[in-house]
Design a protein around this motif. Structure first.
Motif, PDB file in Angstrom:
ATOM      1  N   HIS A  68      -5.083   8.265  86.853  1.00 19.16           N
ATOM      2  CA  HIS A  68      -6.328   8.021  86.106  1.00 19.16           C
ATOM      3  C   HIS A  68      -7.033   6.764  86.610  1.00 19.16           C
ATOM      4  O   HIS A  68      -7.895   6.229  85.910  1.00 19.16           O
ATOM      5  CB  HIS A  68      -6.033   7.842  84.618  1.00 19.16           C
ATOM      6  CG  HIS A  68      -5.616   9.093  83.909  1.00 19.16           C
ATOM      7  ND1 HIS A  68      -6.306  10.274  84.007  1.00 19.16           N
ATOM      8  CD2 HIS A  68      -4.570   9.337  83.075  1.00 19.16           C
ATOM      9  CE1 HIS A  68      -5.712  11.195  83.263  1.00 19.16           C
ATOM     10  NE2 HIS A  68      -4.650  10.651  82.694  1.00 19.16           N
TER      11      HIS A  68
ATOM     12  N   ALA B  29     -10.936   6.594  86.634  1.00 17.82           N
ATOM     13  CA  ALA B  29     -11.507   6.634  85.288  1.00 17.82           C
ATOM     14  C   ALA B  29     -11.170   5.373  84.497  1.00 17.82           C
ATOM     15  O   ALA B  29     -11.998   4.868  83.726  1.00 17.82           O
ATOM     16  CB  ALA B  29     -11.009   7.873  84.549  1.00 17.82           C
TER      17      ALA B  29
ATOM     18  N   GLY C 243     -14.561   4.251  84.470  1.00 17.86           N
ATOM     19  CA  GLY C 243     -14.969   5.210  83.459  1.00 17.86           C
ATOM     20  C   GLY C 243     -15.159   4.567  82.100  1.00 17.86           C
ATOM     21  O   GLY C 243     -15.133   3.343  81.953  1.00 17.86           O
TER      22      GLY C 243
ATOM     23  N   SER D  96      -8.253   5.751  75.740  1.00 16.43           N
ATOM     24  CA  SER D  96      -7.721   5.044  76.905  1.00 16.43           C
ATOM     25  C   SER D  96      -6.745   3.955  76.495  1.00 16.43           C
ATOM     26  O   SER D  96      -5.963   3.479  77.317  1.00 16.43           O
ATOM     27  CB  SER D  96      -8.858   4.450  77.740  1.00 16.43           C
ATOM     28  OG  SER D  96      -9.484   3.370  77.073  1.00 16.43           O
TER      29      SER D  96
ATOM     30  N   ALA E 165     -13.377  11.360  80.160  1.00 19.71           N
ATOM     31  CA  ALA E 165     -13.942  10.803  81.384  1.00 19.71           C
ATOM     32  C   ALA E 165     -14.917  11.778  82.029  1.00 19.71           C
ATOM     33  O   ALA E 165     -15.987  11.390  82.513  1.00 19.71           O
ATOM     34  CB  ALA E 165     -12.826  10.435  82.357  1.00 19.71           C
TER      35      ALA E 165
ATOM     36  N   PRO F 179     -12.105  12.075  86.680  1.00 24.85           N
ATOM     37  CA  PRO F 179     -10.760  11.555  86.422  1.00 24.85           C
ATOM     38  C   PRO F 179      -9.838  11.755  87.618  1.00 24.85           C
ATOM     39  O   PRO F 179      -8.854  12.478  87.569  1.00 24.85           O
ATOM     40  CB  PRO F 179     -10.306  12.385  85.219  1.00 24.85           C
ATOM     41  CG  PRO F 179     -10.982  13.694  85.415  1.00 24.85           C
ATOM     42  CD  PRO F 179     -12.325  13.383  86.039  1.00 24.85           C
TER      43      PRO F 179
END
Length: 449
Positions: free
Chosen positions: A370, A373, A377, A383, A403, A410
């Motif tokens: 991730h 992101a 993001g 998150s 995202a 992502p």
């Protein structure tokens, strides 16, 4: 809901939230708090309320959270002759603004350069006001609310931006923000408004989707600040005048906590804009008393309020260690040194502050799938459910979906520009998690080659 939900939709969400988690039976509504004071013995807090029957009632609690909001006592500026204003639409504040139809066919002066002032000026220009004049003391840079369908908050307030602000020289951070604003939304003088200060931190940043285009079309007229008012005539600092029927001030709020006892107020060094707190939450001399959401912030509040609430809950339930008195006093000293300076903090700065305190900031090198992101993001609430207390088993999937929904792919693979930005940051930052993540990217690149 729409991307930007209405206040009624937010209210309905909060009611559903309370029902979903069985909170209704624990809530006592329509019970105004008259005073909070410390008990003469022990660590109890004495709370005096007005019951629904209109009687005063006193109770004691081991813990009290002050979460009454920062923006509930509007400020109207001192202007020569303002009391003489005789326009039919009267004088009000953006806090009281409800319906543009009230101003249909009227000449309206909107004072201020905050989001609310710009949005209301746009609202009136689009919905029937005869003339809209916008005035401010200090022209801010103005970001559009949506860029290519993505909320600007999710583009500007990222984890990378927060890490950069911590590590890079202030001039470099300011220039990076200014470049982003100019490339995405232009500068106000290009649309016919005043030119802001060169230093973006000195000028400030506001948001509105339609304000600058309406200025460019002549549907909003911009003026410097107000010099004086006589009847319906408003004179501006450049000597020009306007006849107006209504004035709406979007000129901020004072910090209003009238229910705190005088002893608590003195301990907090409370005034109309400041209160001395460690990380905006605790005071070493007031154990069992906490404050939530009383800081000035740019960007969405809800994700930040959740993080702050999690931290103070973890401290009081011993999930996280209680900050030491020395640590809190050092934090208070740092805050006191900034009193008198602009206090508004960006959302991404506050997110990392509370996430780290609560132990829920995801380690970048543990979530390399991730990475793009997480760095570039949206800072969604999910998150901060990837790891740490109260992590969720489906957080990874949900964060990936969020995202995509908010414009960030992502993927662990960064664009060449993002890779360059990250390596520049890594050369300045002392952040082991960031360094581990970059090492992973380099290994991944070598494997691909």
């Amino acid at each position: 809901t729409p991307v930007f939900p209405s206040n009624q939709q937010v209210h309905a969400y909060l009611k559903r939230y309370a029902t979903q988690f069985g909170l209704d039976s624990h809530l006592r509504l329509s019970t105004p708090v008259k005073q909070i004071e410390r008990a003469s013995t022990g660590n109890e807090w004495i709370v005096t309320v007005t019951t629904q029957a209109g009687e005063l009632q006193t109770e004691s609690f081991p813990y009290v959270v002050i979460a009454s909001g920062r923006y509930n006592k509007p400020v109207k500026p001192s202007i020569d002759g303002l009391d003489s204003f005789s326009g039919a639409g009267g004088i009000t504040h953006t806090f009281q603004y409800k319906d543009p139809n009230r101003y249909r066919g009227q000449r309206v002066l909107v004072a201020g350069c905050s989001i609310s002032a710009l949005e209301i000026a746009s609202d009136l220009a689009n919905l029937g006001a005869a003339r809209v004049v916008s005035t401010n003391r200090r022209q801010r840079y103005i970001l559009h609310k949506l860029l290519a369908g993505v909320p600007t908050d999710n583009i500007a307030f990222t984890r990378f931006a927060a890490l950069a602000a911590e590590s890079m020289p202030l001039e470099m951070v300011a220039q990076g923000l200014k470049n982003f604003v100019l490339q995405s939304s232009g500068s106000p003088e290009q649309f016919g408004a005043a030119k802001p200060a060169e230093n973006i931190f000195e000028a400030g940043v506001s948001q509105s989707q339609h304000y600058l285009p309406l200025v460019a079309e002549g549907r909003i007229v911009t003026k410097p600040w107000i010099r004086s008012v006589t009847g319906q005539t408003v004179t501006f600092m450049d000597g020009t005048q306007e006849e107006v029927d209504a004035i709406i001030f979007g000129t901020g709020y004072t910090l209003h906590l009238p229910f705190l006892s005088e002893a608590i107020r003195q301990t907090l060094n409370l005034d109309t804009h400041h209160l001395d707190l460690y990380k905006h939450t605790f005071h070493p001399a007031l154990p069992g008393l906490a404050f939530l959401g009383l800081f000035e912030q740019a960007g969405p509040y809800f994700p930040i309020l959740e993080l702050q609430a999690r931290w103070l809950t973890y401290v009081w339930s011993n999930v996280c260690p209680t900050p030491s008195r020395v640590e809190m006093e050092l934090g208070l000293a740092a805050y006191q040194a900034r009193r008198g300076q602009p206090q508004e903090m960006p959302m991404h700065h506050m997110a990392l502050l509370f996430a780290r305190s609560a132990g829920v900031e995801p380690e970048l090198h543990q979530w390399t799938n991730h990475l793009r992101a997480l760095l570039f993001g949206p800072l969604t609430a999910t998150s901060f459910r990837l790891s740490g207390p109260d992590s969720l088993p489906d957080a990874s999937q949900r964060f990936a979906e969020e995202a995509i929904a908010f414009g960030a792919v992502p993927s662990p693979e960064l664009t060449p520009e993002q890779q360059a930005q990250l390596e520049a940051l890594a050369s300045m930052a002392n952040n082991p998690s960031l360094s581990h993540a970059i090492d992973h990217l380099k290994l991944q690149h070598l494997a691909t080659v």
